[in-house]
Design an enzyme around this catalytic site. Structure first.
Site, short mmCIF file in Angstrom:
data_model
loop_
_atom_site.label_atom_id
_atom_site.label_comp_id
_atom_site.label_asym_id
_atom_site.label_seq_id
_atom_site.Cartn_x
_atom_site.Cartn_y
_atom_site.Cartn_z
N GLY A 1 -4.46 -9.31 -11.21
CA GLY A 1 -4.83 -9.68 -9.85
C GLY A 1 -3.63 -9.96 -8.98
N GLY B 1 -5.52 -6.85 -18.30
CA GLY B 1 -6.37 -6.84 -17.10
C GLY B 1 -7.03 -5.47 -16.95
N GLY B 2 -8.33 -5.44 -17.20
CA GLY B 2 -9.08 -4.18 -17.06
C GLY B 2 -9.68 -4.07 -15.68
CB CYS C 1 -0.93 -0.03 1.20
SG CYS C 1 -1.87 1.48 1.42
CG HIS D 1 -25.58 25.44 -2.38
ND1 HIS D 1 -25.71 24.57 -3.45
CD2 HIS D 1 -25.55 26.70 -2.89
CE1 HIS D 1 -25.78 25.30 -4.57
NE2 HIS D 1 -25.68 26.59 -4.25
CB ALA E 1 -5.09 -0.53 2.34
CB ILE F 1 -3.68 -2.53 -10.86
CG1 ILE F 1 -3.66 -2.77 -9.35
CG2 ILE F 1 -2.30 -2.13 -11.37
CD1 ILE F 1 -2.65 -3.80 -8.88
#
Ligand code: NAI
Length: 473
Positions: free
Chosen positions: A277, A181-182, A43, A449, A325, A185
């Protein structure tokens, strides 16, 4: 060889292990935390925090680059990757130094070395200095995290074929980047380099990016990636790669079309990031030998964080998904309190997820599909960022808030946000889910606001049929 005795040994100094050690120290337990690399784990050292620094730089870069509409004209905007790295490394140093200070301040010992469990109450450590130490304790906490997965045909050379660890340390922006890998990361770091000018291709094995996340949310992120020129290949498996004479890499990809036919494509890149992964680090550290159950690298635990061997606990990535984490840290606190004899358990309602794509996605609790699967009749409220004055004023209007509640009781079951600052805004949703709040609790709370937070109030009111700044259907 020396033998030391403690109340607890924590193996791993990541966000699970260091938090557990600090809490044990607070509870007057004599604790040693053993770390083989650096405290902070993935991390702090090369995951969550460093990637967020790069994401922030790339976001600022893009905002400035596209600032003309806001009246910002900048000539000669350039990125200095080396300076960005120095800044990022400074953050890592400060944070890991902070962790060491906190451990010390809470009387938790820190030992650098490689630990192996050799008994239900015994650990052997090969220290960084090369000595072997035996440590005994009434409890052992496994907090060894997870490691990057490599896939066949893509052996890391750490220069052109890389994992996330190298991807946060690039000193040159790749001209062409392929991300295999979509997932989280791939899209976070792919997005960074795309904003810095890389041609991005994402190869994703399943039919959707960020599998498991609300598809309406991922659609917004995908649209943004494509708008900026990314090629997204879904139902696509990266099969192997070849190096070309010009130094580039050709990646062979098998894509299933809608008719189920497999087509082979070749994509060319200068850098290939493999982000398919993480593998839990439960095997090979002596656990099986002392009878602790290890399943595909995971170390299963009960609601107290205890394994099948009562003196051995596991927390964080190694104890199961989601590999996040904040889940590791919370488990660390729970286990520390269990060891100290407190009455506590892993009894939370939801674990929020925060994905730093463009725009951000943040989620907590059930999706509409999950509510349906559980047989709950849901009521859904939505509110677009485009209807918020503040979103217009910061020039970031993509995305929406979605609140899912029980139709009968109005209890908030899930919150899904895609849009600017979604990852900060989700904490209100997490609180709502955790305390079993009702739509009225959020809707009737005065939100300041002009802020982005008004969106969650409006979405809750929309679910009740009387949002003010959007037409209620
Ligand atoms: P991931 O599980 O999020 O995504 C991996 C993706 O790769 C999936 O979409 C999967 O379908 C795909 N895939 C698997 N094999 C493939 C193949 N051969 N070809 C093409 N696609 C393939 O894992 P990722 O992104 O590596 O992240 C690892 C872990 O780190 C995750 O569990 C996540 O929880 C954590 N993480 C969390 C972050 C956050 O919360 N913001 C940021 C970064 C990581």
């Amino acid at each position: 060889m020396t033998t030391k005795t403690y109340d607890a040994i924590v193996i791993g100094g990541g966000p699970g292990g260091y938090v557990c050690s600090i809490r044990l120290g607070q509870l007057k337990q004599k604790v040693v935390c053993i770390e083989k690399e650096e405290v902070g784990g993935v991390c702090l050292n090369w995951g969550c925090v460093p990637s967020k620094a790069l994401i922030a730089t790339s976001h600022t870069y893009e905002k400035v680059k596209n600032g003309a509409g806001m009246g910002l004209l900048v000539d000669g905007l350039r990125l200095d990757p080396a300076a960005m790295q120095t800044w990022k490394e400074g953050i890592v140093k400060k944070l890991t130094g902070g962790v060491r200070t906190l451990l010390k301040a809470n009387n938790a010992d820190l030992l650098y070395g490689d630990a192996r469990v050799v008994g239900a109450n015994k650990v052997q450590v090969k220290t960084r200095e090369g000595q072997v130490e035996t440590i005994e304790a009434k409890a052992i906490v496994i907090a060894t995290g997870s490691s990057t997965i490599e896939i066949p045909g893509f052996k890391f050379d750490n220069k052109q074929i890389i994992g996330a660890r190298e991807a946060v340390s690039l000193r040159e922006i790749p001209k062409r980047l392929i991300v295999i890998g979509g997932g989280v990361i791939g899209l976070e770091l792919g997005g960074v380099y795309q904003r810095f000018g890389s041609d991005l291709t994402v190869i994703e094995a399943t039919p959707s990016l960020l599998p498991g996340v609300d598809p309406e949310c991922t659609a917004v992120v995908e649209k943004n990636l494509v708008k900026h020129g990314a090629k997204i290949r879904k139902n696509a498996m990266a099969k192997g790669c070849e190096r070309n004479k010009d130094g580039s890499i050709s990646v062979r990809v098998e894509v299933k079309d809608e008719a189920g036919k497999t087509l082979t494509e070749t994509h060319i890149a200068d850098v290939v990031l493999v982000a398919v992964g993480m593998r839990p680090n439960g095997a090979g550290i002596g656990l099986e030998e002392i009878g602790v159950k290890v399943e595909r690298g995971f170390v299963p635990t009960d609601t107290f964080g205890r394994t099948n061997v009562p003196s051995v606990y596991a927390i964080g990535d190694v104890s199961g998904v989601p590999m996040l984490a904040h889940k590791a840290s919370k488990e660390g606190e729970v286990v520390a309190e269990v060891i100290a004899g407190h009455k506590t358990a892993k009894d939370w309602v939801g674990i929020p997820g925060a994905i730093f794509t463009e725009p951000e996605i943040a989620v907590v609790g059930l999706t509409e599909a999950q509510a349906k699967e559980k047989g709950i009749e849901a009521r859904v409220g939505k509110f677009p960022f485009a209807a918020l004055g503040r979103a217009m004023a910061v020039n970031e209007t993509e995305g929406f808030f979605k609140v899912i509640a029980d139709k009968k009781t109005h209890e908030v079951l899930g919150v899904h946000i895609v849009g600017p600052s979604a990852t900060d805004l989700i904490s209100e949703g997490a609180l709502a889910v955790e305390m079993h709040a009702f739509l009225e609790d959020i809707g009737l709370t005065i939100h300041p606001h002009p802020t982005l937070g008004e969106g969650l109030m409006e979405a809750s009111m929309h679910a009740l049929g009387h949002a003010v700044h959007v037409v209620n259907r």
